[in-house]
Design a protein around this motif. Structure first.
Motif, PDB file in Angstrom:
ATOM      1  N   GLY A  99      77.139   9.104  84.804  1.00  0.00           N
ATOM      2  CA  GLY A  99      78.402   8.962  84.103  1.00  0.00           C
ATOM      3  C   GLY A  99      79.626   8.795  84.986  1.00  0.00           C
ATOM      4  N   ALA A 100      79.429   8.694  86.305  1.00  0.00           N
ATOM      5  CA  ALA A 100      80.577   8.346  87.146  1.00  0.00           C
ATOM      6  C   ALA A 100      81.015   6.929  86.792  1.00  0.00           C
ATOM      7  N   ASP A 101      82.242   6.615  87.140  1.00  0.00           N
ATOM      8  CA  ASP A 101      82.794   5.313  86.765  1.00  0.00           C
ATOM      9  C   ASP A 101      81.955   4.163  87.305  1.00  0.00           C
ATOM     10  N   GLY A 102      81.677   3.188  86.457  1.00  0.00           N
ATOM     11  CA  GLY A 102      81.117   1.943  86.930  1.00  0.00           C
ATOM     12  C   GLY A 102      82.105   1.246  87.860  1.00  0.00           C
ATOM     13  N   PHE A 103      81.596   0.265  88.594  1.00  0.00           N
ATOM     14  CA  PHE A 103      82.384  -0.400  89.637  1.00  0.00           C
ATOM     15  C   PHE A 103      83.135  -1.574  89.021  1.00  0.00           C
ATOM     16  N   GLY A 104      84.249  -1.242  88.375  1.00  0.00           N
ATOM     17  CA  GLY A 104      85.005  -2.277  87.685  1.00  0.00           C
ATOM     18  C   GLY A 104      86.433  -2.338  88.183  1.00  0.00           C
ATOM     19  N   PHE A 105      86.823  -3.467  88.712  1.00  0.00           N
ATOM     20  CA  PHE A 105      88.170  -3.653  89.251  1.00  0.00           C
ATOM     21  C   PHE A 105      88.578  -5.100  89.018  1.00  0.00           C
ATOM     22  N   ALA A 106      89.831  -5.284  88.685  1.00  0.00           N
ATOM     23  CA  ALA A 106      90.365  -6.643  88.545  1.00  0.00           C
ATOM     24  C   ALA A 106      91.188  -6.970  89.789  1.00  0.00           C
ATOM     25  N   PRO A 107      90.986  -8.155  90.354  1.00  0.00           N
ATOM     26  CA  PRO A 107      91.800  -8.540  91.511  1.00  0.00           C
ATOM     27  C   PRO A 107      93.234  -8.800  91.077  1.00  0.00           C
ATOM     28  N   SER A 108      94.169  -8.453  91.949  1.00  0.00           N
ATOM     29  CA  SER A 108      95.573  -8.767  91.687  1.00  0.00           C
ATOM     30  C   SER A 108      96.245  -9.061  93.013  1.00  0.00           C
ATOM     31  N   ALA A 109      97.449  -9.518  92.947  1.00  0.00           N
ATOM     32  CA  ALA A 109      98.178  -9.821  94.177  1.00  0.00           C
ATOM     33  C   ALA A 109      98.387  -8.568  95.021  1.00  0.00           C
ATOM     34  N   ASN A 110      98.335  -7.413  94.391  1.00  0.00           N
ATOM     35  CA  ASN A 110      98.519  -6.156  95.122  1.00  0.00           C
ATOM     36  C   ASN A 110      97.211  -5.428  95.394  1.00  0.00           C
ATOM     37  N   GLY A 111      96.115  -6.140  95.361  1.00  0.00           N
ATOM     38  CA  GLY A 111      94.819  -5.500  95.585  1.00  0.00           C
ATOM     39  C   GLY A 111      94.084  -5.237  94.282  1.00  0.00           C
ATOM     40  N   TRP A 112      93.045  -4.438  94.364  1.00  0.00           N
ATOM     41  CA  TRP A 112      92.201  -4.172  93.201  1.00  0.00           C
ATOM     42  C   TRP A 112      92.906  -3.262  92.205  1.00  0.00           C
ATOM     43  N   VAL A 113      92.800  -3.596  90.923  1.00  0.00           N
ATOM     44  CA  VAL A 113      93.315  -2.726  89.869  1.00  0.00           C
ATOM     45  C   VAL A 113      92.118  -2.121  89.131  1.00  0.00           C
ATOM     46  N   LYS A 114      92.074  -0.824  89.106  1.00  0.00           N
ATOM     47  CA  LYS A 114      90.931  -0.136  88.498  1.00  0.00           C
ATOM     48  C   LYS A 114      90.819  -0.429  87.010  1.00  0.00           C
ATOM     49  N   ILE A 115      89.596  -0.742  86.585  1.00  0.00           N
ATOM     50  CA  ILE A 115      89.304  -0.818  85.159  1.00  0.00           C
ATOM     51  C   ILE A 115      88.696   0.526  84.776  1.00  0.00           C
ATOM     52  N   HIS A 116      89.467   1.327  84.068  1.00  0.00           N
ATOM     53  CA  HIS A 116      88.964   2.642  83.682  1.00  0.00           C
ATOM     54  C   HIS A 116      87.740   2.455  82.808  1.00  0.00           C
ATOM     55  N   GLN A 117      86.736   3.238  83.075  1.00  0.00           N
ATOM     56  CA  GLN A 117      85.437   3.049  82.427  1.00  0.00           C
ATOM     57  C   GLN A 117      85.381   3.941  81.196  1.00  0.00           C
ATOM     58  N   LEU A 118      85.438   3.297  80.028  1.00  0.00           N
ATOM     59  CA  LEU A 118      85.636   4.014  78.768  1.00  0.00           C
ATOM     60  C   LEU A 118      84.338   4.247  77.998  1.00  0.00           C
ATOM     61  N   GLY A 119      83.250   3.654  78.465  1.00  0.00           N
ATOM     62  CA  GLY A 119      81.953   3.931  77.836  1.00  0.00           C
ATOM     63  C   GLY A 119      81.344   5.196  78.425  1.00  0.00           C
ATOM     64  N   THR A 120      80.075   5.429  78.111  1.00  0.00           N
ATOM     65  CA  THR A 120      79.387   6.574  78.708  1.00  0.00           C
ATOM     66  C   THR A 120      77.962   6.182  79.060  1.00  0.00           C
ATOM     67  N   VAL A 121      77.105   7.177  79.283  1.00  0.00           N
ATOM     68  CA  VAL A 121      75.693   6.940  79.577  1.00  0.00           C
ATOM     69  C   VAL A 121      74.888   7.625  78.486  1.00  0.00           C
ATOM     70  N   ILE A 122      73.940   6.886  77.922  1.00  0.00           N
ATOM     71  CA  ILE A 122      73.079   7.456  76.891  1.00  0.00           C
ATOM     72  C   ILE A 122      71.634   7.335  77.341  1.00  0.00           C
ATOM     73  N   VAL A 123      70.993   8.477  77.474  1.00  0.00           N
ATOM     74  CA  VAL A 123      69.630   8.539  78.004  1.00  0.00           C
ATOM     75  C   VAL A 123      68.701   8.990  76.893  1.00  0.00           C
ATOM     76  N   GLY A 124      67.568   8.319  76.765  1.00  0.00           N
ATOM     77  CA  GLY A 124      66.600   8.637  75.711  1.00  0.00           C
ATOM     78  C   GLY A 124      65.794   9.903  75.995  1.00  0.00           C
ATOM     79  N   ASP A 125      64.633   9.986  75.373  1.00  0.00           N
ATOM     80  CA  ASP A 125      63.763  11.154  75.527  1.00  0.00           C
ATOM     81  C   ASP A 125      62.733  10.894  76.641  1.00  0.00           C
ATOM     82  N   ARG A 126      62.251  11.992  77.199  1.00  0.00           N
ATOM     83  CA  ARG A 126      61.154  11.929  78.178  1.00  0.00           C
ATOM     84  C   ARG A 126      61.505  11.037  79.377  1.00  0.00           C
ATOM     85  N   VAL A 127      62.738  11.060  79.789  1.00  0.00           N
ATOM     86  CA  VAL A 127      63.188  10.281  80.944  1.00  0.00           C
ATOM     87  C   VAL A 127      63.189  11.191  82.170  1.00  0.00           C
ATOM     88  N   GLU A 128      62.715  10.690  83.302  1.00  0.00           N
ATOM     89  CA  GLU A 128      62.835  11.466  84.549  1.00  0.00           C
ATOM     90  C   GLU A 128      63.706  10.693  85.521  1.00  0.00           C
TER      91      GLU A 128
END
Lengths: 330, 330, 330
Positions: free
Chosen positions: A180-209
């Motif tokens: 659930g840490a932020d995905g690697f999302g950034f938009a380029p701009s004239a002033n460098g990378w602008v962070k795209i805040h990651q508004l989704g989450t992580v959903i894990v099913g059953d019996r996952v290791e």
């Protein structure tokens, strides 16, 4: 544990003249002693099995006769000896964490949890978290707000779940895994990378290791989804918005880039990779260290693995092939 | 949040007949509902946009007319819709940690910090640490002695900073990141490897984002340096004495070996690598899974990525090329 | 620290006319000041050495004369200047953790430990653990039941050792390292993967260094074994049942798959890999990013590393070679 009880548990036939001995553990053919149960999956291992000191053996039905001729030790005949061994392994593990909340844990008042939940020392559980029956949160784990964990899921020490991550039931997460840490999302701009805040989450099913030091990133807008029965070895990276189908397996240090849609029952070899924004069908098998760069719509095995050569020979090969390709281009 | 306020914040023009509706969140075109703002960057997505249930859209100026013909929903026209979306994303994230020091945190008496610093549960902050205004140290973080952190920098849970590490302002470090562990320095001797104690540290600029489970090693004698605006995805490894120029981006599982000097505005694809003791110019772009083995003095794109083939076809190709190279050598 | 004392410690000859000055630290030739000791290993660096402001230099014996002609600063002549520098580095590090158990640590009553053990804040030490003299367990470390740690071994913060892991003496484990998590063992079944509980453990020899965010998996039935003097950089993965011989070195992000048997004195370059169930002789050296796919019985250097080309040139090369191989096959 009595051998007959093991046989019942793993669905094998206790089929030899040997007595119903007491088994103290599982061991490999070469290291087993008289108190151990061992196993063999094919006739290739017959000689090793005959030399083994194991007190009892799991074997395929068609090897019972040959093995019986050599020794009188008990045999557990199974259609799938490797699977039988897997089932047996669960009888000799002692991993259950006692119910209860360690006094040093920091658990928010708003947390809802079943009576038998285990929360280890110095774990931190944020507001709005919901923990179902039988959940074990190891010492030093960090659970952000509104995390949800299904029944009997177990977190080893120092797992981190960011806010809103949802785990199904009967999962195992190993130490150092971060979900659930932020995905690697950034938009380029004239002033460098602008962070795209990651508004989704992580959903894990059953019996996952999920293995130690793995990373599963939260989605940018939609969620990152890990299907039921998925297994990951250590240091696997699943990027944001990836979807992984049921029972797909990732060997160590493999990775899937953002928004890849991966089918069910696939296997990814160690250090393999999948580029972003592609689709992979069910039952695709990628060899170790290989990379998938385009969508694959057909089940099967794929590879881009170059095996090693002695360094001088390798260097000459690379030079020769580069030269040939260049010459042809001219 | 009112659409007009969003438009002002992201520098877009509210340019349609639609009302100034209330927006509750961002969503992708396909998953958006009437309360969501979504976006499209090019005409390729026009059909999807027209089908979308989104209550409002960010779009390029030249698509306003076409989009207006289909529906009456409000449009936010932007020169750079993707960048506008990035700016908008910051309006819908709720990540601010409350000021204050959790009673379970272990903070040395000698720590100097601003009044509004946040230190989470069970975090450990060593002697001589200095934390500027607005710093947030997540639960379970470990800060060694004399660490310095600049304004508004945020550490998610379980980040480790070894002694002496210095972070600039407005940085984000994700869980499991370890900065300042010893670089991999050993001298061979007749009795095996002799450790070279790593006496430098790690110095990180402003506006740097370091992903989960990343590692940045401390320098042997001089310091490892990460420039302003650098971004790293998960599981990136920056070895000792590497210098990284401003705004360079590392995708997941990439790595740079010791003493590499990397320019500004470079991009490194997933699982790519850079060998040690080389120099890389500004604006070098390395494709995923590729390796740079020699200094690159010219901006541009580079690759050594072999894409996959069906495994049988791949095996035959490798055999054939090896054979051809060998034959030629004879 | 007086230069003569350093000379004695590192076994070098103080052989110039310069005085026995006080040294405050080590530095590289280019960043050293008058209070620093620096070093050069070969004549290539003579010019840089002459320009350096270092107060004293470690150098090979055969450069003493040339260096003395330029300046009168003291010289420490050594047969192995790099090794001498390594030994000197230990004099300027200040890493010793004070003996004592932090009150916030959670230490089970059954733990046996020497009087001078250090256990940091919020560390968790489970039942049956045994800690020998001089052991330092960093803050936030998690030690499962029955872990054993030999004399003077040091764990930096947030290391995780699962139950039963055994470490020798004089080891260093860096933050985020996880030892003893389950190996990746699953049996396929009609209902998906069935976990093979990992019943072995991890046994680590003496003088081993394990880098940040490394993973060493516990064995399935037998143990995973790391020999004396092995060194690992960051993010290395050693899978279950691997055996690693003495003094073998793993550079960053390299990995060894399950049951590989790796000899002594091998070196594995960054991002390299070893497939499972193979054997590698002593003194095998694998270049960065290369993969060993078959057993190697002969010492030497091996490679499968493709160096980068400008992306267009690379693409044409791949296309040309694929075409040539295909044509030949027809």
């Amino acid at each position: 544990m009595r051998l007959q009880d093991i046989a019942s548990h793993i669905g094998a036939d206790l089929c030899s003249a040997g007595p119903d001995i007491e088994i103290e553990g599982l061991a490999s053919l070469s290291s087993a002693g008289p108190g151990h149960l061992s196993f063999l999956v094919s006739a290739d291992l017959l000689e090793l099995a005959n030399q083994s000191r194991a007190g009892a053996l799991i074997c395929p039905h068609d090897l019972v006769q040959q093995l019986s001729q050599q020794t009188s030790r008990p045999l557990l005949a199974s259609k799938q000896p490797y699977l039988a061994y897997a089932h047996a392994s669960g009888l000799f593990t002692d991993e259950a964490a006692p119910a209860g909340i360690h006094p040093s844990a920091s658990v928010d008042k708003s947390v809802e949890m079943a009576d038998d939940v285990h929360i280890g020392a110095n774990a931190v559980v944020g507001p709005g978290v919901r923990l179902a029956a039988g959940v074990a949160v190891g010492s030093g784990c960090q659970l952000g707000r509104n995390v949800q964990i299904g029944e009997a899921t177990r977190l080893f020490p120092n797992v981190v779940l960011y806010h809103g991550v949802r785990l199904g039931s009967d999962c195992i997460l190993h130490s150092g895994a971060v979900l659930g840490a932020d995905g690697f999302g950034f938009a380029p701009s004239a002033n460098g990378w602008v962070k795209i805040h990651q508004l989704g989450t992580v959903i894990v099913g059953d019996r996952v290791e999920i293995g130690p030091n793995c990373t599963v990133a939260r989605g940018a807008l939609d969620d990152t989804r890990i299907g039921n029965g998925v297994i990951m070895d250590a240091q696997v990276l699943i990027a944001h918005n990836v979807e992984v189908g049921e029972n797909t397996a990732f060997a160590g240090q493999s990775g899937a880039a953002g928004s890849a849609r991966i089918g069910a029952n696939c296997t990814f070899g160690g250090q393999s990779g999948v580029v972003g924004h592609i689709e992979i069908a069910d039952n695709v098998h990628l060899q170790g260290r290989s990379v998938i760069t385009k969508s694959i719509y057909q089940a099967g095995s794929y590879s881009s693995l170059w095996p090693q050569l002695p360094a001088g020979e390798w260097r000459r090969m690379v030079a020769s092939l580069r030269h040939a390709a260049k010459k042809k281009a001219e």
